[in-house]
Design a protein around this motif. Structure first.
Motif, PDB file in Angstrom:
ATOM      1  N   ASP A   5     -12.382  18.672  -4.526  1.00 36.80           N
ATOM      2  CA  ASP A   5     -12.842  17.317  -4.820  1.00 36.80           C
ATOM      3  C   ASP A   5     -12.277  16.319  -3.823  1.00 36.80           C
ATOM      4  N   TYR A   6     -12.198  16.738  -2.590  1.00 37.07           N
ATOM      5  CA  TYR A   6     -11.695  15.902  -1.508  1.00 37.07           C
ATOM      6  C   TYR A   6     -12.816  15.766  -0.494  1.00 37.07           C
ATOM      7  N   ALA A   7     -13.050  14.551  -0.004  1.00 39.37           N
ATOM      8  CA  ALA A   7     -14.197  14.331   0.867  1.00 39.37           C
ATOM      9  C   ALA A   7     -13.815  13.566   2.122  1.00 39.37           C
ATOM     10  N   LEU A   8     -14.628  13.755   3.142  1.00 34.35           N
ATOM     11  CA  LEU A   8     -14.530  12.999   4.388  1.00 34.35           C
ATOM     12  C   LEU A   8     -15.868  12.308   4.594  1.00 34.35           C
ATOM     13  N   VAL A   9     -15.838  11.006   4.846  1.00 39.48           N
ATOM     14  CA  VAL A   9     -17.056  10.213   4.914  1.00 39.48           C
ATOM     15  C   VAL A   9     -17.069   9.350   6.170  1.00 39.48           C
ATOM     16  N   LYS A  10     -18.245   9.261   6.780  1.00 41.24           N
ATOM     17  CA  LYS A  10     -18.468   8.298   7.854  1.00 41.24           C
ATOM     18  C   LYS A  10     -19.265   7.145   7.276  1.00 41.24           C
ATOM     19  N   THR A  11     -18.783   5.925   7.428  1.00 43.39           N
ATOM     20  CA  THR A  11     -19.450   4.763   6.861  1.00 43.39           C
ATOM     21  C   THR A  11     -19.159   3.535   7.715  1.00 43.39           C
ATOM     22  N   VAL A  12     -19.738   2.412   7.347  1.00 39.93           N
ATOM     23  CA  VAL A  12     -19.484   1.157   8.051  1.00 39.93           C
ATOM     24  C   VAL A  12     -18.328   0.441   7.369  1.00 39.93           C
ATOM     25  N   ALA A  13     -17.413  -0.113   8.157  1.00 36.60           N
ATOM     26  CA  ALA A  13     -16.241  -0.780   7.604  1.00 36.60           C
ATOM     27  C   ALA A  13     -16.663  -1.923   6.674  1.00 36.60           C
ATOM     28  N   PRO A  14     -16.178  -1.916   5.430  1.00 36.07           N
ATOM     29  CA  PRO A  14     -16.523  -3.006   4.502  1.00 36.07           C
ATOM     30  C   PRO A  14     -15.795  -4.292   4.896  1.00 36.07           C
ATOM     31  N   ASP A  15     -16.426  -5.424   4.631  1.00 35.97           N
ATOM     32  CA  ASP A  15     -15.847  -6.709   5.017  1.00 35.97           C
ATOM     33  C   ASP A  15     -14.478  -6.947   4.387  1.00 35.97           C
ATOM     34  N   VAL A  16     -14.264  -6.419   3.167  1.00 32.12           N
ATOM     35  CA  VAL A  16     -13.005  -6.675   2.467  1.00 32.12           C
ATOM     36  C   VAL A  16     -11.801  -6.067   3.179  1.00 32.12           C
ATOM     37  N   ALA A  17     -12.036  -5.146   4.113  1.00 29.19           N
ATOM     38  CA  ALA A  17     -10.923  -4.478   4.797  1.00 29.19           C
ATOM     39  C   ALA A  17     -10.868  -4.811   6.283  1.00 29.19           C
ATOM     40  N   THR A  18     -11.653  -5.771   6.726  1.00 36.59           N
ATOM     41  CA  THR A  18     -11.686  -6.105   8.154  1.00 36.59           C
ATOM     42  C   THR A  18     -10.828  -7.325   8.451  1.00 36.59           C
ATOM     43  N   GLY A  19     -10.510  -7.463   9.743  1.00 31.38           N
ATOM     44  CA  GLY A  19      -9.805  -8.656  10.206  1.00 31.38           C
ATOM     45  C   GLY A  19      -8.306  -8.632  10.064  1.00 31.38           C
ATOM     46  N   MET A  20      -7.736  -7.517   9.650  1.00 36.64           N
ATOM     47  CA  MET A  20      -6.284  -7.407   9.519  1.00 36.64           C
ATOM     48  C   MET A  20      -5.862  -5.968   9.761  1.00 36.64           C
ATOM     49  N   PRO A  21      -4.609  -5.729  10.163  1.00 38.91           N
ATOM     50  CA  PRO A  21      -4.153  -4.357  10.404  1.00 38.91           C
ATOM     51  C   PRO A  21      -4.254  -3.520   9.128  1.00 38.91           C
ATOM     52  N   LEU A  22      -4.504  -2.230   9.297  1.00 41.44           N
ATOM     53  CA  LEU A  22      -4.631  -1.344   8.142  1.00 41.44           C
ATOM     54  C   LEU A  22      -3.381  -1.363   7.263  1.00 41.44           C
ATOM     55  N   GLY A  23      -2.219  -1.447   7.910  1.00 43.68           N
ATOM     56  CA  GLY A  23      -0.982  -1.495   7.139  1.00 43.68           C
ATOM     57  C   GLY A  23      -0.901  -2.714   6.253  1.00 43.68           C
ATOM     58  N   GLN A  24      -1.473  -3.805   6.712  1.00 42.99           N
ATOM     59  CA  GLN A  24      -1.455  -5.052   5.948  1.00 42.99           C
ATOM     60  C   GLN A  24      -2.551  -5.086   4.882  1.00 42.99           C
ATOM     61  N   SER A  25      -3.690  -4.505   5.179  1.00 40.64           N
ATOM     62  CA  SER A  25      -4.802  -4.516   4.220  1.00 40.64           C
ATOM     63  C   SER A  25      -4.562  -3.580   3.050  1.00 40.64           C
ATOM     64  N   ARG A  26      -3.627  -2.664   3.190  1.00 36.78           N
ATOM     65  CA  ARG A  26      -3.240  -1.727   2.127  1.00 36.78           C
ATOM     66  C   ARG A  26      -4.449  -0.962   1.580  1.00 36.78           C
ATOM     67  N   VAL A  27      -5.291  -0.485   2.497  1.00 35.88           N
ATOM     68  CA  VAL A  27      -6.478   0.262   2.100  1.00 35.88           C
ATOM     69  C   VAL A  27      -6.096   1.487   1.279  1.00 35.88           C
ATOM     70  N   ARG A  28      -5.056   2.189   1.697  1.00 33.68           N
ATOM     71  CA  ARG A  28      -4.695   3.438   1.015  1.00 33.68           C
ATOM     72  C   ARG A  28      -4.235   3.173  -0.410  1.00 33.68           C
ATOM     73  N   SER A  29      -3.357   2.184  -0.615  1.00 37.14           N
ATOM     74  CA  SER A  29      -2.838   1.930  -1.953  1.00 37.14           C
ATOM     75  C   SER A  29      -3.857   1.243  -2.856  1.00 37.14           C
ATOM     76  N   ARG A  30      -4.736   0.414  -2.278  1.00 42.79           N
ATOM     77  CA  ARG A  30      -5.706  -0.332  -3.084  1.00 42.79           C
ATOM     78  C   ARG A  30      -6.938   0.500  -3.427  1.00 42.79           C
ATOM     79  N   TYR A  31      -7.372   1.323  -2.488  1.00 42.22           N
ATOM     80  CA  TYR A  31      -8.627   2.038  -2.688  1.00 42.22           C
ATOM     81  C   TYR A  31      -8.482   3.565  -2.738  1.00 42.22           C
ATOM     82  N   GLY A  32      -7.293   4.075  -2.460  1.00 44.12           N
ATOM     83  CA  GLY A  32      -7.059   5.511  -2.548  1.00 44.12           C
ATOM     84  C   GLY A  32      -7.651   6.323  -1.422  1.00 44.12           C
TER      85      GLY A  32
END
Length: 239
Positions: free
Chosen positions: A168-195
């Motif tokens: 149940d683990y997936a790899l996806v190619k998609t377009v970057a959502p606006d909510v996660a753009t404009g800041m470093p990944l470490g600052q946007s906390r994509v991993r902790s917020r969206y898993g």
């Protein structure tokens, strides 16, 4: 990035080639030379494997014989045919018979009786797969079903490509959502917020690059993310 995704897809859909045998043993018998079996046999040959291709259809055997190490016309529902071909000496075998369920089951049973220690079997339905698993097949694949699931994800969402793994683990190619753009990944906390974990980014007109905590996603970037299937699905639907 296309090559990157293709390599991962190949590892999943044709993981047979990477996991078949014990170290040093690169012999495999492929029983059934239809579209799936012939494609698999050809891929294994390109990877340097010693492939014995078997089918009851003399025309198919003739068609693919030049591209195989060995080939034979035989009915492997007969245990004696397997014995004469020496298939019992192989560590690995693939039952690539799809349309004839009874033959698929009989051949798998014969391979088990012959002592083949690593048997892969193609199934055309979940019920067929369950029978093969209960019989003792070590690995069962449902290529049509798996491809159907993948295409369904692409049709119903914003994903550009989708690869799901067994856990149940997936790899996806998609377009970057606006909510996660404009800041470093470490600052946007994509991993902790969206898993999900952003693996890499391709900006229009540029090559693919691997992502780091300092990477800044911009609007229009194509990204590759990994995570639990439901998490990457939800992330790809963000705007």
């Amino acid at each position: 990035m296309g090559n990157y995704l293709n390599s991962l897809r190949l590892r999943r859909r044709k993981r047979l080639a990477a996991q078949y045998a014990q170290p040093g043993d690169q012999r495999v018998a492929v029983i059934g030379l239809g579209r799936f079996g012939s494609s698999l046999a050809g891929e294994l040959m390109r990877r340097g494997w010693d492939v014995l291709g078997i089918d009851t259809d003399a025309g198919l055997v003739q068609k693919y014989s030049d591209g195989l190490t060995h080939s034979a016309v035989a009915d492997c529902t007969d245990p004696e045919a397997l014995r004469q071909l020496g298939v019992g000496d192989f560590t690995s075998a693939v039952v690539a018979i799809g349309s004839h369920i009874e033959a698929s089951i009989l051949v798998t049973s014969n391979l088990l009786d012959a002592g083949v220690s690593n048997i892969w079997a193609k199934a055309i339905s979940r019920q067929h797969g369950q029978i093969l698993e209960r019989l003792g097949a070590h690995h069962v694949v449902l290529p049509e079903h798996e491809m159907g699931e993948r295409v369904a994800h692409l049709v119903t969402g914003r994903m550009l490509d989708f690869i799901e793994f067994d856990d149940d683990y997936a790899l996806v190619k998609t377009v970057a959502p606006d909510v996660a753009t404009g800041m470093p990944l470490g600052q946007s906390r994509v991993r902790s917020r969206y898993g999900v974990t952003v693996v890499g980014i391709k900006r229009p007109g540029q090559g693919f690059t691997y992502a780091t905590a300092d990477t800044v996603m911009e609007r229009g970037d194509v990204i590759v993310v990994t995570g639990k299937t439901h998490d990457v699905e939800a992330f790809s639907e963000l705007s």
